[in-house]
Design a protein around this motif. Structure first.
Motif, short mmCIF file in Angstrom:
data_model
loop_
_atom_site.label_atom_id
_atom_site.label_comp_id
_atom_site.label_asym_id
_atom_site.label_seq_id
_atom_site.Cartn_x
_atom_site.Cartn_y
_atom_site.Cartn_z
N THR A 81 -55.53 4.25 -2.63
CA THR A 81 -54.58 5.35 -2.59
C THR A 81 -54.54 5.89 -1.17
N VAL A 82 -53.33 5.96 -0.63
CA VAL A 82 -53.13 6.34 0.76
C VAL A 82 -52.18 7.51 0.82
N LEU A 83 -52.47 8.46 1.72
CA LEU A 83 -51.57 9.57 2.00
C LEU A 83 -50.87 9.30 3.33
N TYR A 84 -49.53 9.26 3.30
CA TYR A 84 -48.74 9.02 4.50
C TYR A 84 -48.12 10.34 4.97
N ASP A 85 -48.27 10.62 6.24
CA ASP A 85 -47.71 11.82 6.82
C ASP A 85 -46.18 11.71 6.87
N LEU A 86 -45.48 12.69 6.29
CA LEU A 86 -44.02 12.67 6.21
C LEU A 86 -43.36 13.42 7.36
N THR A 87 -44.12 13.81 8.36
CA THR A 87 -43.53 14.49 9.52
C THR A 87 -42.54 13.55 10.22
N GLU A 88 -41.34 14.04 10.44
CA GLU A 88 -40.24 13.33 11.08
C GLU A 88 -39.61 12.26 10.18
N ILE A 89 -40.18 12.01 9.00
CA ILE A 89 -39.60 11.04 8.08
C ILE A 89 -38.77 11.74 7.02
N ASP A 90 -39.35 12.76 6.40
CA ASP A 90 -38.65 13.47 5.34
C ASP A 90 -37.46 14.22 5.93
N SER A 91 -36.32 14.09 5.26
CA SER A 91 -35.09 14.75 5.73
C SER A 91 -35.00 16.19 5.28
N TRP A 92 -35.98 16.68 4.56
CA TRP A 92 -35.96 18.05 4.07
C TRP A 92 -36.14 19.01 5.24
N ALA A 93 -35.17 19.92 5.43
CA ALA A 93 -35.20 20.93 6.50
C ALA A 93 -35.23 20.30 7.89
N GLU A 94 -34.61 19.13 8.05
CA GLU A 94 -34.54 18.46 9.36
C GLU A 94 -33.10 18.49 9.85
N ASP A 95 -32.89 18.96 11.06
CA ASP A 95 -31.53 18.98 11.63
C ASP A 95 -31.04 17.57 11.94
N GLN A 96 -31.94 16.74 12.47
CA GLN A 96 -31.61 15.35 12.79
C GLN A 96 -32.53 14.45 11.96
N SER A 97 -32.06 14.09 10.78
CA SER A 97 -32.89 13.39 9.82
C SER A 97 -33.18 11.96 10.29
N PHE A 98 -34.43 11.54 10.08
CA PHE A 98 -34.83 10.17 10.42
C PHE A 98 -34.08 9.16 9.56
N LEU A 99 -33.93 9.46 8.27
CA LEU A 99 -33.23 8.55 7.38
C LEU A 99 -31.75 8.46 7.74
N GLU A 100 -31.15 9.58 8.12
CA GLU A 100 -29.74 9.56 8.49
C GLU A 100 -29.52 8.80 9.79
N LEU A 101 -30.49 8.88 10.71
CA LEU A 101 -30.39 8.12 11.96
C LEU A 101 -30.42 6.62 11.70
N ILE A 102 -31.23 6.20 10.74
CA ILE A 102 -31.37 4.77 10.46
C ILE A 102 -30.08 4.22 9.84
N LEU A 414 -27.08 20.54 -1.33
CA LEU A 414 -27.51 21.29 -2.51
C LEU A 414 -28.46 22.42 -2.12
N PRO A 415 -28.49 23.50 -2.89
CA PRO A 415 -29.44 24.59 -2.62
C PRO A 415 -30.88 24.12 -2.76
N ARG A 416 -31.79 24.81 -2.05
CA ARG A 416 -33.20 24.42 -2.07
C ARG A 416 -33.82 24.59 -3.46
N CYS A 417 -33.27 25.50 -4.25
CA CYS A 417 -33.84 25.69 -5.59
C CYS A 417 -33.55 24.50 -6.50
N LEU A 418 -32.50 23.75 -6.20
CA LEU A 418 -32.17 22.57 -7.01
C LEU A 418 -32.80 21.30 -6.47
N TRP A 419 -33.34 21.34 -5.24
CA TRP A 419 -33.92 20.14 -4.64
C TRP A 419 -35.22 20.52 -3.94
N PRO A 420 -36.32 20.57 -4.66
CA PRO A 420 -37.59 20.93 -4.02
C PRO A 420 -38.08 19.83 -3.09
N ARG A 421 -39.01 20.19 -2.24
CA ARG A 421 -39.52 19.25 -1.25
C ARG A 421 -40.37 18.18 -1.91
#
Length: 509
Positions: A81-102, A414-421
């Motif tokens: 079991t591995v924990l991967y750091d989601l910094t700069e990967i997760d698009s949640w609260a990101e102005d320039q999303s990594f996934l959108e750039l790809i 979508l609002p943050r209440c409908l899409w949690p992190r």
């Protein structure tokens, strides 16, 4: 300077050298985890070294950087079991999303990162938990909205025509009502509710689309197939047609049927946008977009030239004839439309053979049939077949990228209440405020061992076979030694390779 060197190393073709130098430079960084770290400083385009590796499709550097960010939680036998750091990967609260750039880059290598851990697991988690249900609900809501708009158009306010006909070809029996006459009965009030819903929907579409155009840029927003470029043009044009129809209704201007008919066609065509949420239909919409904006757009220029030339010729030929007997060419616009139908073989030669036809009609129609039907239509079919063959190899890959783009779009709107992190907060494991994704991996040690043994046997057999070929080449002039040498070669090869393979097994044990 150090940050600039890191960005340069990401672009290096020698991936192994770049990774070693990257690690060497970071070893001299004093703020390895702080906000002033070299890895967190963006370049002029707003890309950190990690995001730049994704945009450029550098999978080796991306995996190297992800190995530095992972934390092994526990391991039991083949399970890890591995924990991967989601910094700069997760698009949640990101102005320039990594996934959108790809998904917005034009490089095909960048889309391969979507199949790597932990990006693949993160996208799958977001899409299955929130993306697919919300997208299906949005598709159902849009279909009901279009059904409401269609019923408002079908039952639009009309009244019988009272004026006299000015031409024998005039076939109009109903005309549009004035604004004061349009909302008088209960049915009119019910239609008014549907019209208000339609107008509110058009305004909401413009409010949601315009900020994204300003943020991303019109060229990228409308030009990228993965981001839904053609469908954005369709839905914005649809909303504008709705507002134009509303203005014409309020001012009692005749001719509202023009923007209304355009809105109906565009609105229902936009339903194909929601096919990207289904694996069975999504790749086909990609194929349609590629053909329409690739082959068909180029073909339309040639078709317009041919139609314009032959329509002009047909109109000149029948200009002196009685229009009552030859109604298909009675004026120039009708000649253009009739020639278009002829080009697509929708109708046969529209000539009245009960009267004498001009001789030039047969000559021009013969040339038109050869050029349009036999040559150009078959050329279009061949072009589309070639496009289908080229796009078929990557349509599934493009569809997965479309799913990622749709997930990011829903998460942003979508609002943050409908899409949690998504993920786990690092404070639960004493890793700070960063968010992590938990991934379980199963490692098969025996499989990897057998792969190493197989490669060892293959390598040894290959070396011995090459040596044997050299010996046979030296003794090729001796005819009677060919078969014995080959027999001894196979025995020596088998004995040597088996000895090496068993030696590896003994050492490993």
């Amino acid at each position: 300077l150090g940050n600039t060197v890191l960005h340069i190393l990401v672009l290096q073709p020698n991936k192994t050298f770049a990774c070693h130098m990257y690690s060497l430079i970071l070893s001299y960084d004093r703020n390895k985890e702080g906000p002033g770290s070299l890895e967190l400083i963006p370049n002029k385009e707003g890309l950190t070294p990690f995001k730049l590796a994704g945009v450029e499709g550098n999978t080796v550097m991306f995996q190297y950087l992800m190995q530095k960010r992972k934390h092994n939680l526990w391991s039991f036998g083949p399970l890890t079991t591995v924990l991967y750091d989601l910094t700069e990967i997760d698009s949640w609260a990101e102005d320039q999303s990594f996934l959108e750039l790809i998904v917005s880059t034009k490089k095909r290598e960048a889309r391969q990162i979507l199949d790597l851990t932990p990006v693949k697991e993160l996208v799958s988690l977001k899409w299955n938990m929130y993306g697919r249900p919300y997208f299906c609900f949005l598709a159902l809501f849009y279909i009901l909205y279009m059904a409401c708009f269609t019923m408002c158009c079908v039952y639009r306010p009309l009244k019988p025509r009272t004026g006299n006909k000015t031409s024998s070809r005039d076939n109009t029996v109903y005309v549009q009502k004035m604004l004061q006459e349009s909302y008088m009965t209960y049915e009119d009030e019910l239609r008014l509710v549907g019209e208000l819903i339609t107008i509110i929907g058009a305004v909401v579409i413009l409010i949601l689309e315009i900020p994204d155009i300003l943020r991303v840029g019109a060229a990228k927003y409308f030009g990228q197939t993965i981001l839904g470029g053609p469908f954005h043009i369709i839905v914005i044009t649809y909303a504008c047609m709705i507002l134009i129809t509303m203005v014409m209704r309020l001012t009692s201007t005749t001719g509202e049927v023009v923007p209304m008919s355009f809105a109906l066609v565009l609105g229902w065509c936009n339903v194909m946008y929601f096919a990207r949420g289904f694996q069975m239909l999504g790749p086909f919409t990609i194929m349609i977009q590629k053909m329409i904006f690739g082959d068909l757009m180029r073909f339309c220029w040639l078709m317009a030239v041919v139609i314009l030339g032959f329509a002009s010729a047909f109109y000149i030929i029948f200009q002196t004839e009685n229009p009552e007997n030859l109604g298909q060419f009675y004026n120039y616009p009708m000649s253009l439309f009739t020639t278009f139908e002829l080009f697509l073989t929708i109708i046969d030669g529209p000539a009245n053979y009960d009267v004498d036809l001009p001789f030039m009609y047969s000559v021009v129609y013969f040339a038109f049939a050869i050029i349009a039907t036999l040559l150009m239509l078959n050329l279009l079919i061949a072009m589309m077949g070639d496009t289908h063959w080229r796009v078929a190899h990557e349509r599934d890959e493009l569809w997965r990228a479309q799913v990622v783009a749709t997930t990011v779009m829903l998460e942003r709107k979508l609002p943050r209440c409908l899409w949690p992190r998504s993920g786990i907060c690092g404070r639960e494991y004493g890793l700070g405020d960063r968010w992590y994704l938990r991934v379980e991996d199963r490692v098969e040690p025996n499989k990897h061992k057998m792969m190493r043994y197989t490669e060892a046997f293959k390598a040894q057999d290959r070396d011995n076979y090459d040596k044997g070929l050299e010996k046979l080449e030296i003794n090729r002039n001796i005819l009677y030694n060919k078969e014995p040498s080959a027999f001894s070669l196979s025995r020596s090869t088998s004995r040597t390779s088996s000895h090496r393979g068993w030696e590896i097994l003994r050492q490993n044990t």
